[in-house]
Design a protein around this motif. Structure first.
Motif, short mmCIF file in Angstrom:
data_model
loop_
_atom_site.label_atom_id
_atom_site.label_comp_id
_atom_site.label_asym_id
_atom_site.label_seq_id
_atom_site.Cartn_x
_atom_site.Cartn_y
_atom_site.Cartn_z
N ALA A 70 -8.53 5.17 -1.75
CA ALA A 70 -7.47 4.03 -2.54
C ALA A 70 -6.99 2.92 -1.18
CB ALA A 70 -5.80 4.58 -2.24
N GLN A 71 -7.29 2.91 0.16
CA GLN A 71 -7.34 1.70 0.50
C GLN A 71 -8.42 0.74 0.60
OE1 GLN A 71 -5.83 3.76 4.13
NE2 GLN A 71 -3.40 2.86 3.90
N GLY A 72 -9.45 1.00 -0.13
CA GLY A 72 -10.90 0.69 0.60
C GLY A 72 -11.13 0.84 1.34
N HIS B 81 -12.28 4.44 2.85
CA HIS B 81 -13.76 5.32 2.69
C HIS B 81 -15.12 4.49 2.53
CE1 HIS B 81 -15.84 9.02 1.19
NE2 HIS B 81 -14.99 9.69 1.65
N ARG B 82 -15.90 5.42 3.52
CA ARG B 82 -17.78 4.97 4.36
C ARG B 82 -18.55 5.40 3.13
NH1 ARG B 82 -20.73 9.29 5.58
NH2 ARG B 82 -19.73 11.24 5.23
N GLN B 83 -17.49 5.59 1.92
CA GLN B 83 -18.35 6.23 0.28
C GLN B 83 -18.14 5.70 -0.73
OE1 GLN B 83 -19.72 10.14 1.74
NE2 GLN B 83 -21.71 9.42 2.41
N VAL B 84 -17.25 5.88 -0.62
CA VAL B 84 -16.37 5.97 -2.03
C VAL B 84 -15.21 5.13 -2.38
CG1 VAL B 84 -15.74 6.88 -4.59
CG2 VAL B 84 -17.87 8.26 -3.31
N ASN B 85 -14.85 4.43 -3.05
CA ASN B 85 -13.34 3.90 -2.80
C ASN B 85 -12.95 3.44 -4.30
OD1 ASN B 85 -13.07 3.19 -0.10
ND2 ASN B 85 -14.51 1.19 -0.45
N ILE B 86 -11.69 4.30 -4.60
CA ILE B 86 -11.01 4.15 -5.74
C ILE B 86 -11.40 2.81 -6.75
CG2 ILE B 86 -8.65 4.56 -6.90
CD1 ILE B 86 -8.57 6.77 -5.13
N LYS B 87 -11.81 2.96 -7.68
CA LYS B 87 -11.37 1.50 -8.41
C LYS B 87 -10.32 1.62 -10.02
CE LYS B 87 -15.41 2.10 -10.72
NZ LYS B 87 -17.15 1.13 -11.34
N GLU B 88 -10.26 0.84 -11.30
CA GLU B 88 -9.86 0.71 -12.12
C GLU B 88 -10.05 2.11 -12.78
OE1 GLU B 88 -6.62 -0.60 -14.15
OE2 GLU B 88 -6.77 -0.78 -12.22
N GLY B 89 -9.26 3.11 -13.34
CA GLY B 89 -10.21 3.21 -14.52
C GLY B 89 -10.57 4.78 -13.68
N ASP B 90 -10.10 4.58 -12.84
CA ASP B 90 -10.84 6.52 -11.78
C ASP B 90 -9.64 7.19 -11.57
OD1 ASP B 90 -13.18 5.22 -10.85
OD2 ASP B 90 -11.92 5.35 -8.76
N GLU C 221 -0.44 9.55 -3.58
CA GLU C 221 -0.42 9.23 -5.08
C GLU C 221 -0.09 8.04 -5.69
OE1 GLU C 221 1.17 12.61 -8.71
OE2 GLU C 221 1.81 13.49 -6.59
N ASP C 222 1.47 7.21 -4.77
CA ASP C 222 1.66 6.11 -5.07
C ASP C 222 0.39 5.39 -4.74
OD1 ASP C 222 4.00 4.88 -5.38
OD2 ASP C 222 2.72 3.80 -3.43
N MET C 223 -0.51 5.08 -3.48
CA MET C 223 -1.56 4.75 -2.96
C MET C 223 -2.65 4.46 -4.08
SD MET C 223 -1.84 6.13 1.04
CE MET C 223 -3.26 5.67 1.35
N ILE C 224 -2.75 5.57 -5.15
CA ILE C 224 -3.92 6.05 -5.60
C ILE C 224 -4.13 4.84 -6.66
CG2 ILE C 224 -5.21 7.45 -6.87
CD1 ILE C 224 -4.78 9.23 -5.05
N TYR C 225 -2.59 5.03 -7.42
CA TYR C 225 -1.96 4.45 -8.62
C TYR C 225 -1.86 2.80 -8.15
CZ TYR C 225 -0.73 8.22 -12.03
OH TYR C 225 -0.02 9.00 -12.39
N ARG C 226 -1.78 2.42 -6.93
CA ARG C 226 -1.90 1.18 -6.95
C ARG C 226 -3.12 0.71 -6.50
NH1 ARG C 226 2.62 -1.54 -3.20
NH2 ARG C 226 4.18 0.10 -3.56
N ALA C 227 -4.10 1.37 -5.97
CA ALA C 227 -5.61 0.85 -5.97
C ALA C 227 -6.05 1.27 -7.58
CB ALA C 227 -6.13 1.79 -5.56
N GLY C 228 -5.59 0.88 -8.74
CA GLY C 228 -6.14 1.69 -9.94
C GLY C 228 -6.39 2.76 -10.58
N GLY C 229 -6.27 3.70 -10.08
CA GLY C 229 -6.78 5.22 -10.13
C GLY C 229 -5.66 6.09 -10.66
#
Length: 560
Positions: free
Chosen positions: A312-314, A316-325, A345-353
């Motif tokens: 969620a914070q961008g 992660h070494r392999q995958v980051n959460i984006k809009e629509g995830d 959960e709050d962090m994930i929603y802020r990241a667009g997921g």
């Protein structure tokens, strides 16, 4: 008659760290050897394991370690145990495979080879008892309960269990064998039973219903799905794979824990791949449309939540959460972890997921609810009952259930760690205690972190550190340089000039007073600096930083 003692070294009045010893005359049987992940107040601690000191004092009597399943709360402390004990380890095929993984990763015991694979038909004979096993249902295949047969009856340890009548063969409970134990000639003397879900009155969802729920979520999601799963929850991993296959998605696996567990389970046919091309490398996910991808994620020690935060914070070494995830958390968090999950959960929603939790619409657990626990007691018909595996309120709830199905209060024992429950001359009673605290693991350090160190870490995290450096000449009785004051995490030095000035004067006064005495003591000087600064700083700030006096001795002669 036998002299029997039952002693929990962990797993009672806490979550995890399961380790129980059963003594039959001169022989000691160790049941499980688990770890516990630390609560937030154990700053910097990686894991917590049982205290082995009682076993070390009786090392020659230990017959072996008998494992119920492959989760960390049952096998995680094994590498540390085997550094002190050279005894055989018994478990089912998958359990031993996962135990070997844990042992091989530990450089101290990587050459240990005394593992023995058992199954539900195995009987291991010893001089004073024999050990048998029965299949149970949990979230990982090859889970078993253990029965130690003595002259006075069986001591039964359930391990983690639930009853799921729709479970596939790999996960099915051996109801017949459990019933036979209860009906055997000598019967069940004592039952040590899983209390983790004893407070839950309703039905626990069957794995068939959970699989249907997972599939429904997958069918109704258009973007990428990031499925967060505990690495050793093999049952949930299989459900994610099956749902991905049925919705025409590819699965990318991240997290070292999951990769190792997955490869081991796959090799032993405990995970079945629905198609050969289902798994893809993480680096290839960009080649597919979002609706064709599932990312199966766990984090360090199999805990997925911290990895989700990095995504969620961008970071992660392999995958980051984006809009629509969609982030699908397929593990039920413990009560102690609920706040962390909410923040995640709050962090994930802020990241667009968006977020879905598997327990939103179903009661999901790998542990038996009230009816399951009552059924186990009714099948085994124990003379004495010992609730284990859970915090005190869970043990108390389980004890109440046992009383409801006919076990008298006097025959129910709720031990703490180290309590000795002894059966002798036909009577069961509490018979004292043995040492059974927590051993904390920090990096490669085993047990070198105690309450004093943890207290200092807590103070450092709350009030910071205050350092005073002075160089003195004892021969001339003078200060050569300093005092120099440094503060970290306490006050901002540039904005606290008056405070620094006063503390400098205090240190100088204490040092000069000590240098003027006939008998100079380094320890006394440092303690007086600590005491004087502590009183002054608390009076001015109402804070208590860690105070570190650094006193050096130098030469007062000038260089020519």
């Amino acid at each position: 008659m036998s002299d029997i003692k039952i002693i929990p070294l962990g797993g009672v009045r806490e979550n995890g760290k399961n380790m129980y010893i059963v003594e039959v005359d001169a022989e000691i049987f160790v049941l499980d050897c688990g770890l516990m992940y630390p609560e937030s107040e154990l700053l910097g601690i990686d894991v917590v394991i049982p205290d082995f000191s009682y076993l070390e004092a009786n090392k020659e009597r230990v017959t072996g370690v008998f494992l119920t399943h492959g989760h960390a709360d049952a096998i995680g402390a094994l590498p540390y145990f085997l550094q002190k004990f050279d005894v055989p380890v018994f478990g089912t095929e998958l359990t031993i495979a996962l135990a070997k993984l844990a042992v091989e990763e530990n450089g101290q015991v990587k050459n240990f080879t005394d593992f023995h694979v058992i199954d539900a038909t195995t009987t291991v004979g010893f001089e004073n008892a024999d050990v048998r096993f029965f299949r149970t249902t949990h979230t990982i295949p090859d889970s078993v309960g253990i029965a130690i047969g003595t002259k006075d009856g069986n001591v039964v340890y359930t391990g983690d269990f639930k009853f799921d009548h729709s479970a596939i063969p790999m996960y099915q409970t051996d109801l017949g064998k459990i019933t036979d134990l209860g009906k055997s000639k000598k019967g069940v003397l004592a039952l040590l039973s899983d209390s983790s879900n004893a407070e839950h009155a309703g039905d626990t969802a069957s794995e068939l219903k959970i699989a249907e729920e997972v599939l429904e979520i997958f069918r109704n999601t258009n973007g990428r799905i990031i499925a967060a799963c505990v690495a050793s929850n093999i049952c949930r991993v299989q459900q994610v794979l099956d749902a991905a296959h049925k919705t025409h998605r590819k699965v990318a696996i991240t997290g070292k824990d999951l990769e190792k567990v997955f490869a081991t389970a796959l090799k032993l046919n405990k995970i079945i791949l629905p198609s050969d091309d289902l798994i893809i490398p993480v680096k290839n996910i960009a080649k597919y449309d979002d609706e064709e991808i599932v990312i199966l994620e766990t984090g360090s020690y199999g805990e997925p939540i911290k990895s989700l935060q990095k995504m969620a914070q961008g970071k992660h070494r392999q995958v980051n959460i984006k809009e629509g995830d969609l982030v699908y958390i397929t593990t039920t968090p413990s009560t102690a972890f609920e706040t962390t999950v909410a923040k995640t959960e709050d962090m994930i929603y802020r990241a667009g997921g968006t977020v879905r939790l598997i327990n939103e619409s179903l009661s999901v657990s790998g542990h038996g609810s009230e009816d399951d626990l009552k059924l186990m007691i009714n099948l085994l018909k124990p003379k004495f009952f010992i609730p284990i595996q859970g915090e005190y309120r869970m043990l108390a709830a389980h004890a109440k259930l046992a009383n409801e199905v006919g076990i008298a209060h006097k025959d129910i024992f709720m031990p703490g760690k180290g309590d000795v429950i002894e059966y002798k001359a036909g009577r069961m009673r509490m018979a004292g205690q043995v040492d059974a605290g927590n051993t904390m693991i920090d990096g490669i350090g085993i047990g070198d972190i105690g309450n004093i160190v943890l207290r200092d870490r807590k103070i450092l995290s709350e009030d910071g550190i205050f350092v005073a450096v002075v160089t003195i000449s004892r021969k001339k009785g003078t200060i050569i340089s300093g005092p120099e004051i440094t503060s970290k995490g306490f006050v901002y030095v540039k904005e606290s000039e008056e405070l620094i000035k006063e503390t400098t004067a205090i240190v100088k006064e204490v040092v000069e007073e000590n240098l003027g005495r006939k008998e100079f003591e380094w320890s006394r000087l440092k303690q007086e600096i600590r005491d004087s600064l502590s009183r002054y700083l608390f009076d001015k700030t109402r804070r208590r930083p860690v105070i570190l006096p650094i006193i050096m001795e130098g030469s007062s002669r000038k260089k020519g």
